[in-house]
Design an enzyme around this catalytic site. Structure first.
Site, PDB file in Angstrom:
ATOM      1  N   SER A  23       0.824  -1.220   0.000  1.00 35.67           N
ATOM      2  CA  SER A  23       0.000   0.000   0.000  1.00 35.67           C
ATOM      3  C   SER A  23       0.854   1.264   0.000  1.00 35.67           C
ATOM      4  CB  SER A  23      -0.932  -0.011   1.209  1.00 35.67           C
ATOM      5  OG  SER A  23      -0.206  -0.277   2.400  1.00 35.67           O
ATOM      6  N   ASN A 110      -2.372  -2.960  12.829  1.00 33.93           N
ATOM      7  CA  ASN A 110      -3.832  -2.790  12.775  1.00 33.93           C
ATOM      8  C   ASN A 110      -4.303  -1.569  13.569  1.00 33.93           C
ATOM      9  OD1 ASN A 110      -3.636  -5.094  11.343  1.00 33.93           O
ATOM     10  ND2 ASN A 110      -4.643  -6.424  12.847  1.00 33.93           N
ATOM     11  N   THR A 155     -40.198  27.145  -9.730  1.00 34.84           N
ATOM     12  CA  THR A 155     -40.518  25.767  -9.362  1.00 34.84           C
ATOM     13  C   THR A 155     -40.697  25.058 -10.700  1.00 34.84           C
ATOM     14  OG1 THR A 155     -42.897  26.120  -9.314  1.00 34.84           O
ATOM     15  CG2 THR A 155     -41.740  26.446  -7.240  1.00 34.84           C
ATOM     16  N   HIS A 156     -40.299  23.816 -10.779  1.00 35.64           N
ATOM     17  CA  HIS A 156     -40.341  23.052 -12.045  1.00 35.64           C
ATOM     18  C   HIS A 156     -39.570  23.763 -13.162  1.00 35.64           C
ATOM     19  CE1 HIS A 156     -43.744  20.950 -10.094  1.00 35.64           C
ATOM     20  NE2 HIS A 156     -44.115  22.173  -9.748  1.00 35.64           N
ATOM     21  N   SER A 277     -13.732  27.096 -26.916  1.00 34.67           N
ATOM     22  CA  SER A 277     -13.874  25.897 -27.726  1.00 34.67           C
ATOM     23  C   SER A 277     -12.768  25.882 -28.762  1.00 34.67           C
ATOM     24  CB  SER A 277     -15.241  25.925 -28.406  1.00 34.67           C
ATOM     25  OG  SER A 277     -15.206  25.162 -29.597  1.00 34.67           O
ATOM     26  N   LYS A 283     -17.425  30.692 -28.328  1.00 38.94           N
ATOM     27  CA  LYS A 283     -17.788  29.999 -27.095  1.00 38.94           C
ATOM     28  C   LYS A 283     -16.999  30.432 -25.871  1.00 38.94           C
ATOM     29  CE  LYS A 283     -20.314  26.217 -27.782  1.00 38.94           C
ATOM     30  NZ  LYS A 283     -21.016  25.582 -26.752  1.00 38.94           N
ATOM     31  N   GLU A 290     -19.278  22.839 -14.592  1.00 41.14           N
ATOM     32  CA  GLU A 290     -19.628  21.515 -15.121  1.00 41.14           C
ATOM     33  C   GLU A 290     -18.776  20.418 -14.480  1.00 41.14           C
ATOM     34  OE1 GLU A 290     -19.384  21.780 -19.390  1.00 41.14           O
ATOM     35  OE2 GLU A 290     -21.113  23.122 -19.498  1.00 41.14           O
ATOM     36  N   LYS A 325      -8.414   3.526   1.809  1.00 50.30           N
ATOM     37  CA  LYS A 325      -7.578   4.719   1.661  1.00 50.30           C
ATOM     38  C   LYS A 325      -7.773   5.485   0.365  1.00 50.30           C
ATOM     39  CE  LYS A 325      -4.600   2.723   4.831  1.00 50.30           C
ATOM     40  NZ  LYS A 325      -5.611   1.650   4.876  1.00 50.30           N
TER      41      LYS A 325
HETATM   42  N1  ARG Z   1      -1.645  -1.423   4.860  1.00 53.32           N
HETATM   43  C1  ARG Z   1      -2.527  -1.945   5.836  1.00 53.32           C
HETATM   44  C2  ARG Z   1      -3.879  -1.238   5.748  1.00 53.32           C
HETATM   45  O1  ARG Z   1      -3.950  -0.240   5.138  1.00 53.32           O
HETATM   46  C3  ARG Z   1      -1.962  -1.756   7.185  1.00 53.32           C
HETATM   47  C4  ARG Z   1      -2.388  -2.744   8.189  1.00 53.32           C
HETATM   48  C5  ARG Z   1      -1.769  -4.062   7.903  1.00 53.32           C
HETATM   49  N2  ARG Z   1      -2.140  -5.041   8.832  1.00 53.32           N
HETATM   50  C6  ARG Z   1      -2.008  -6.337   8.572  1.00 53.32           C
HETATM   51  N3  ARG Z   1      -2.403  -7.131   9.474  1.00 53.32           N
HETATM   52  N4  ARG Z   1      -1.560  -6.753   7.446  1.00 53.32           N
HETATM   53  O2  ARG Z   1      -4.880  -1.647   6.264  1.00 53.32           O
END
Ligand code: ARG
Length: 461
Positions: A23, A110, A155-156, A277, A283, A290, A325
């Site tokens: 990660s 964790n 409205t509408h 454009s 334009k 948008e 993430k």
């Molecule tokens: N990269 C992991 C996450 O984003 C970190 C935690 C990893 N924990 C594990 N038991 N492999 O969740």
């Protein structure tokens, strides 16, 4: 490949599996919060006598050094590391030796990653609140300047009754005020520290979780170790609040796009926030509005992605959660960019007040007031509604407004019409007589502005 595990393995991991699992490419954003969390953890470990004061000082100095070296470009985060936690620990050990090997005492990745995400999201909530305050402040300024800029209310998407630009903008002001309150609600609920939950079942070390929480400015520690490592509710709440902000921005964008169209010409978007454009020289397109409208789908997608990721996960931590993430970062980036750009575009927006007012005088926006006039002269509302309905039909046929008719013509529809009808259905009267709380008259809108100012001044997160 630098990893934090390996003792129980005899073979090497498949190369594709390694990068699939890693990660580091996206969690390197956690550099600052991971350092912040590890420093607090080391301080707590030393205070509890689990590591020595010298070791704690070495760890803090080492982490600060790594952080500043990465910032200055002297140290590069590469994808030879599995994640930001491994990168920091490996570099710390390289720098300070054995003391570095103790930083992870009584901790798991964790609870470490749960803490990082909370710290990162908490900072983001505070920043988002700041941006929302800017947007609200900008709207209040615009409202003050447009208390008597008359325009049709719809409205509408059909002209309904006249309002003022201040009143119309005030509607968005209320939406963003609620968005801002939501930031505070989320902050209040999320501000508890998961560190110390370990992998899932706490630890046997005598950790002082209250002290760690205090060092990191949390209200206190979370209360269940299994929930601590697997709770992402606060992120879901945040992404949901961000989706609501986008929904508001998108509706507002849509209005600006309509107001900017050739048919309306209510607004002129500053050159800085429009594009041309490649083929049509005439334009000038409302691309920013948008794009804000378009990016709304993407933020909704981020929310859906996280909700779906979480729905089947048994307690406690599972690797699925690593997927939180990219979605969360994308939503935070997108919404903060949209808020900044949108507010800048608003600040420079020019309103064609003449066109807006002219539009408000067409389309029978004063028909309700004409009916109310007859009610004032003693006619029951349902009858008045019918008389004015016939009157409108007559005007449509003649391609004119109710105000264009003579008193004699009006009297053909009802004897109750008198000279004072013209004053009673003028644009100004239609708006300024609406005095109740939340109505469009300048008097009522001024009170809404004052409430908005008080709200901003009192808001604290
Ligand atoms: N990269 C992991 C996450 O984003 C970190 C935690 C990893 N924990 C594990 N038991 N492999 O969740």
């Amino acid at each position: 490949m630098a990893q934090l595990w390996g003792g129980r393995f005899t073979g090497n991991i498949n190369e594709l599996a390694w990068s699939f699992n890693a990660s580091i490419t996206f969690d390197q954003r956690f550099l600052e919060v991971d350092v912040r969390g590890s420093k607090a953890h080391a301080r707590m470990l030393a205070r509890q006598g689990i590591i020595s004061d010298e070791e704690k000082d070495d760890i803090i100095e080492g982490l600060d050094g790594i952080f500043s070296d990465v910032k200055s470009g002297k140290l590069i985060i590469t994808d030879t590391y599995e994640d930001i936690h491994s990168f920091l620990e490996a570099n710390l050990i390289e720098r300070i030796g054995d003391a570095g090997k103790k930083v992870h005492t009584g901790r798991s990745r964790n609870d470490q990653v749960a803490l990082d995400m909370r710290l990162y999201a908490r900072d983001s909530v505070v920043r988002m609140a700041g941006l929302l305050k800017e947007t609200i402040g900008c709207l209040l300024d615009m409202m003050r300047n447009n208390l008597d800029t008359y325009m049709p209310g719809f409205t509408h998407l059909q002209k309904a009754q006249p309002v003022t630009l201040a009143h119309h903008l005030g509607a968005y002001c209320e939406m963003f005020k609620r968005d801002l309150q939501r930031m505070k609600d989320i902050y209040e609920r999320m501000n508890y520290c998961p560190l110390g939950a370990g992998a899932l079942a706490g630890t046997t070390y005598p950790l002082d979780r209250e002290y760690t929480a205090e060092l990191l400015d949390f209200y206190g520690p979370t209360l269940n170790s299994m929930d601590s490592v697997s709770d992402r509710d606060y992120l879901i709440e945040y992404l949901s609040a961000l989706s609501t902000i986008m929904m508001h921005l998108s509706r507002f964008s849509e209005e600006i796009i309509i107001w900017n169209s050739n048919e309306y010409r209510f607004v002129e978007i500053d050159d800085a926030y429009s594009t041309g454009s490649s083929i049509m020289p005439q334009k000038k397109n409302p691309d920013i509005a948008e794009l804000v409208r378009g990016k709304t789908g993407r933020v909704y997608g981020d929310l859906m992605s996280l909700l779906t990721t979480m729905k089947g996960i048994p307690l406690a931590y599972n690797k699925d959660m690593q997927e939180d993430k990219e979605a969360a970062f994308d939503a935070m980036d997108t919404v903060s960019n949209c808020l900044v750009l949108f507010t800048d575009m608003l600040r420079t927006l020019k309103f064609n007040k003449g066109n807006m007012e002219k539009s408000a005088t067409r389309g029978f926006t004063n028909a309700t007031d004409a009916a109310d006039y007859l009610v004032g002269k003693g006619m029951p509302f349902r009858d008045a509604h019918s008389v004015i309905g016939r009157l409108v039909l007559f005007c449509i046929d003649r391609n004119c407004a109710i105000d264009d008719l003579t008193l004699k013509e009006l009297k053909d529809f009802s004897e109750l019409f008198d000279e004072d009808i013209f004053e009673a259905i003028s644009l100004k009267t239609c708006v300024e007589k609406r005095l109740t709380i939340g109505a469009p008259s300048a008097e009522a809108v001024k009170k809404a502005i004052e409430a908005g100012e008080r709200f901003l001044a009192d808001f604290k997160i």
